[in-house]
Design a protein around this motif. Structure first.
Motif, short mmCIF file in Angstrom:
data_model
loop_
_atom_site.label_atom_id
_atom_site.label_comp_id
_atom_site.label_asym_id
_atom_site.label_seq_id
_atom_site.Cartn_x
_atom_site.Cartn_y
_atom_site.Cartn_z
N PRO A 59 0.81 -1.23 0.00
CA PRO A 59 0.00 0.00 0.00
C PRO A 59 0.84 1.27 0.00
N SER A 107 -3.64 -5.66 -9.99
CA SER A 107 -4.05 -5.16 -8.67
C SER A 107 -5.07 -6.07 -8.01
N VAL A 108 -5.79 -6.87 -8.80
CA VAL A 108 -6.71 -7.85 -8.23
C VAL A 108 -5.94 -9.03 -7.64
N PRO A 111 -2.48 -6.67 -4.34
CA PRO A 111 -2.99 -5.30 -4.17
C PRO A 111 -1.89 -4.27 -3.98
N PRO A 114 -4.93 -0.17 -4.87
CA PRO A 114 -6.30 -0.66 -4.66
C PRO A 114 -7.08 -0.75 -5.96
N ALA A 115 -7.65 -1.92 -6.21
CA ALA A 115 -8.36 -2.14 -7.48
C ALA A 115 -9.55 -1.22 -7.61
N ASP A 195 -11.29 -9.76 -3.86
CA ASP A 195 -10.00 -10.41 -4.11
C ASP A 195 -9.78 -11.57 -3.15
#
Length: 240
Positions: A59, A107-108, A111, A114-115, A195
């Protein structure tokens, strides 16, 4: 014949230690050896899981990447207006949708970004119809890949990417006889952790055809409600 006898020498008395008195060991014997207290060279500390560290830092990496792209867009004028942004995306040709869908699908699976942000960005970048279509293809591909990875690897990889408490929480769904129905409802809702649920579904006995049907039939509604809905509100109220 006479023999002369001298005085008989006296022997020193042997000290007797009372049996009811404990013998105190010496200080050197009582002190543990430093070598004994020190761990042997063969013992190694437990290694940190690099995948778990990467999942925890992703993140921050995504945030840094987003800030860098926003700074670059403002500096070059791409983000000064929606028209400039769409002109820039159009100048990329086929590379624009390809890179977007690749980033969205990635991103799925993992992460980094964030998707949900990319789902909102799709209609803004490519228009409501094309953007929603690109979201549908990318997110569906990533969801199918999650199922395949979990089917071959199992929970060991999932617990390294996600928090173990969160994984255990949603694993309780799999113990219910209505898991397939609950999973389909969760895919329709745009607020469910899709996810993680896709990974967990891969550890169950759900068939491939059932999973594919749920993703292809239920995913569009969440993308329309979340991506298209929020992007429309942003474009309407954001003075851009």
């Amino acid at each position: 014949m006479s023999t002369t006898t001298g005085p008989i020498p006296r022997l020193a008395p042997i000290p007797v230690v009372p049996t009811d008195v404990a013998v105190r060991p010496s200080a050197a014997a009582a002190r543990p050896s430093a070598l004994a207290a020190r761990p042997s060279s063969g013992e190694t500390r437990p290694r940190r899981d690099p995948l778990r560290i990467a999942a925890q830092l992703s993140p921050l990496l995504g945030l840094g990447l987003s800030i860098t792209l926003v700074w670059w867009g403002l500096d070059t004028g791409v983000l000064r207006s929606l028209e400039n942004l769409q002109v820039f995306i159009g100048s990329l040709g086929a590379w624009g949708p390809a890179v977007f869908m690749l980033a969205s699908a990635a991103s799925v699976v993992f992460p980094i970004v964030p998707a949900g942000l990319l789902v909102i960005a799709g209609p803004v970048l490519f228009g409501p119809i094309e953007g929603t279509l690109y979201n549908y293809l990318a997110v569906s591909a990533g969801s199918l890949l999650n199922f395949a990875i979990a089917r071959h690897v199992g929970l060991s990889l999932i617990e390294r990417i996600f928090a173990p408490r969160t994984v255990e929480k949603f694993l309780g769904w799999t113990r219910s006889g209505h898991f397939t129905r609950a999973f389909a409802v969760a895919i329709v809702l745009p607020v469910a952790p899709d996810d993680l649920l896709c990974y967990i579904a891969g550890t169950t006995r759900m068939r491939w055809r059932t999973y594919v049907a749920i993703i292809l039939l239920c995913k569009p509604w969440a993308l329309i409600a979340y991506g298209l809905g929020i992007s429309t509100l942003i474009l309407r109220f954001l003075p851009w």
